[in-house]
Design a protein around this motif. Structure first.
Motif, PDB file in Angstrom:
ATOM      1  N   SER A 158      25.893  23.289   6.765  1.00 54.33           N
ATOM      2  CA  SER A 158      27.170  23.246   7.477  1.00 54.33           C
ATOM      3  C   SER A 158      28.278  22.978   6.481  1.00 54.33           C
ATOM      4  CB  SER A 158      27.155  22.146   8.552  1.00 54.33           C
ATOM      5  OG  SER A 158      27.124  20.847   7.958  1.00 54.33           O
TER       6      SER A 158
ATOM      7  N   GLY B 170      25.645  26.009  14.235  1.00 50.34           N
ATOM      8  CA  GLY B 170      26.816  25.201  13.936  1.00 50.34           C
ATOM      9  C   GLY B 170      27.842  25.283  15.049  1.00 50.34           C
ATOM     10  N   HIS B 171      28.736  24.302  15.082  1.00 48.42           N
ATOM     11  CA  HIS B 171      29.827  24.316  16.052  1.00 48.42           C
ATOM     12  C   HIS B 171      31.061  23.665  15.446  1.00 48.42           C
ATOM     13  CE1 HIS B 171      28.310  20.313  16.398  1.00 48.42           C
ATOM     14  NE2 HIS B 171      28.665  20.051  17.638  1.00 48.42           N
ATOM     15  N   SER B 172      32.210  24.020  16.025  1.00 47.74           N
ATOM     16  CA  SER B 172      33.492  23.466  15.603  1.00 47.74           C
ATOM     17  C   SER B 172      34.338  23.285  16.856  1.00 47.74           C
ATOM     18  CB  SER B 172      34.181  24.406  14.606  1.00 47.74           C
ATOM     19  OG  SER B 172      35.351  23.827  14.051  1.00 47.74           O
TER      20      SER B 172
ATOM     21  N   GLY C 252      26.811  27.430   9.488  1.00 49.19           N
ATOM     22  CA  GLY C 252      28.056  26.679   9.467  1.00 49.19           C
ATOM     23  C   GLY C 252      29.268  27.455   9.957  1.00 49.19           C
TER      24      GLY C 252
ATOM     25  N   THR D 176      30.969  17.218  15.634  1.00 50.64           N
ATOM     26  CA  THR D 176      32.010  17.968  14.933  1.00 50.64           C
ATOM     27  C   THR D 176      33.343  17.380  15.380  1.00 50.64           C
ATOM     28  OG1 THR D 176      32.893  20.157  14.376  1.00 50.64           O
ATOM     29  CG2 THR D 176      32.238  19.813  16.650  1.00 50.64           C
TER      30      THR D 176
ATOM     31  N   TYR E 161      33.692  26.771  10.977  1.00 52.07           N
ATOM     32  CA  TYR E 161      34.838  25.857  11.000  1.00 52.07           C
ATOM     33  C   TYR E 161      36.069  26.627  11.464  1.00 52.07           C
ATOM     34  CZ  TYR E 161      38.205  22.284   9.617  1.00 52.07           C
ATOM     35  OH  TYR E 161      39.189  21.337   9.637  1.00 52.07           O
TER      36      TYR E 161
ATOM     37  N   THR F 155      22.443  19.148   9.946  1.00 51.07           N
ATOM     38  CA  THR F 155      22.742  20.370  10.701  1.00 51.07           C
ATOM     39  C   THR F 155      24.233  20.629  10.840  1.00 51.07           C
ATOM     40  OG1 THR F 155      20.696  20.080  11.949  1.00 51.07           O
ATOM     41  CG2 THR F 155      22.350  21.558  12.888  1.00 51.07           C
ATOM     42  N   ASN F 156      24.977  19.595  11.181  1.00 46.90           N
ATOM     43  CA  ASN F 156      26.428  19.713  11.335  1.00 46.90           C
ATOM     44  C   ASN F 156      27.021  18.323  11.166  1.00 46.90           C
ATOM     45  OD1 ASN F 156      27.967  22.333  12.563  1.00 46.90           O
ATOM     46  ND2 ASN F 156      29.196  20.496  12.913  1.00 46.90           N
TER      47      ASN F 156
END
Length: 322
Positions: free
Chosen positions: A65, A226-228, A281, A180, A283, A116-117
């Motif tokens: 990430s 991944g997340h944002s 990843g 996140t 963002y 992971t994140n």
């Protein structure tokens, strides 16, 4: 009783006022709908991908990430640095880089998990990393438990679960939450399985646990990469190695309505002769000057021991920082 002249003046004034309101509403519509890179509901489907940076991360393993400190133009990226198996927890490391991917320094988290994140918080000029941390015995054996922590990023340090620098958010103890952060709006998202919960970051810091929004992500997006979060919108990255069963996909959701907003397939590397490609990843970057937004995604290619960890961007204002 209103005389005719005064009535004309009032009618004229009302008409002008009504016209101004209409113009204002039209302007708001233009700013939020017709200018997608400035809207809260950012439409990331309207632009093409450009390679932004090849990340000079510290260890030979793949990128997991990345997040960006928008005030100082630094990228922070995670990697697994030890994966013993046999019930022993993984360790992960964090590399800090310049905005163009050049390595500056790093730190390590012993038996912390997969990395992971992570979330990044810039608080009073100090950089804090938020992460899920595996609970283990003294030898790193997994106990089937987790804690949510934050800690100040300090180059060269190696922390373990007993390091006093780790601040645990005890209200989330015992559940595997992946964080996140939207630093500029002081919001944090905690993902557990296919559920994502939005919180006020400052409330979480003082021990509260009151979600202000939730998203139930559909099962077809279950291969999480991944997340944002940005302005109450969740951005979810999914897809498996070499697109064997799941395409590389970015999907956005409104935390306040649960609505799916936008979705695009990430075609980077598709059709190329690659032995290995994996999404890793995501963002959402906001330019501190123009406030324009950019979707940024990680893509890993190359053989074992020679991985190439790249970030691609949509809409990024390259002229400001490259």
């Amino acid at each position: 009783m209103i005389d005719k002249n005064r009535k004309k003046v009032l009618t004229y004034t009302f008409s002008i006022g009504f016209l101004m309101i209409v113009v204002l509403l039209m302007n708001i519509r233009v700013q939020t709908k017709d200018n997608p890179i400035q809207a809260g509901k950012y439409d990331f489907t309207l632009s093409n991908a450009n390679e932004f940076a090849e990340l000079d991360i510290t260890w030979p393993s793949v990128l997991q990430s990345f997040v960006i400190d928008e005030k100082n133009n630094h990228i922070y990226a995670t990697q697994v640095i030890s994966a013993p198996g046999n019930g022993i927890a993984e360790s992960f490391g964090i590399t800090r880089m310049s905005i163009d991917g050049k390595r500056l320094d790093s730190m390590e988290l012993e038996f912390a998990g997969h990395g992971t994140n992570i979330g990044l918080e810039n608080r009073n000029g100090k950089i804090y990393i938020w992460a899920s941390y595996d609970k283990t015995n003294g030898n790193g054996a997994l106990l089937g438990d987790w804690k949510l922590v934050y800690f100040e990023y300090k180059p060269g340090e190696r922390y373990n679960q007993n390091s006093p620098e780790l601040i645990e958010l005890t209200q989330f103890r015992g559940t595997y939450y992946i964080p996140t952060i939207d630093n500029k709006n002081r919001q944090i998202v905690l993902r557990h399985g296919m559920m994502a919960y939005l919180y006020n970051l400052d409330e979480v810091i003082v021990g509260k646990k009151n979600p202000i929004g939730t998203v139930n992500v559909p099962e077809d997006l279950s291969y999480f990469q991944g997340h944002s979060v940005d302005e109450g919108i969740l951005y979810w990255y999914s897809g498996d190695t070499n697109r064997m069963n799941y395409p590389f996909m970015v999907t956005s959701f409104d935390f306040y309505t649960g609505e799916r907003l936008y979705q695009r397939e990430i075609y980077i590397g598709k059709g190329a002769s690659l032995d290995f490609i994996e999404p890793e990843g995501i963002y959402i970057y906001t330019d501190p000057i123009t406030k324009n937004k950019a979707l940024m995604v990680g893509i890993v290619t190359g053989p074992v021991g020679g991985r190439i960890n790249s970030v691609y961007t949509y809409n990024f204002p390259l002229e400001n920082y490259k």
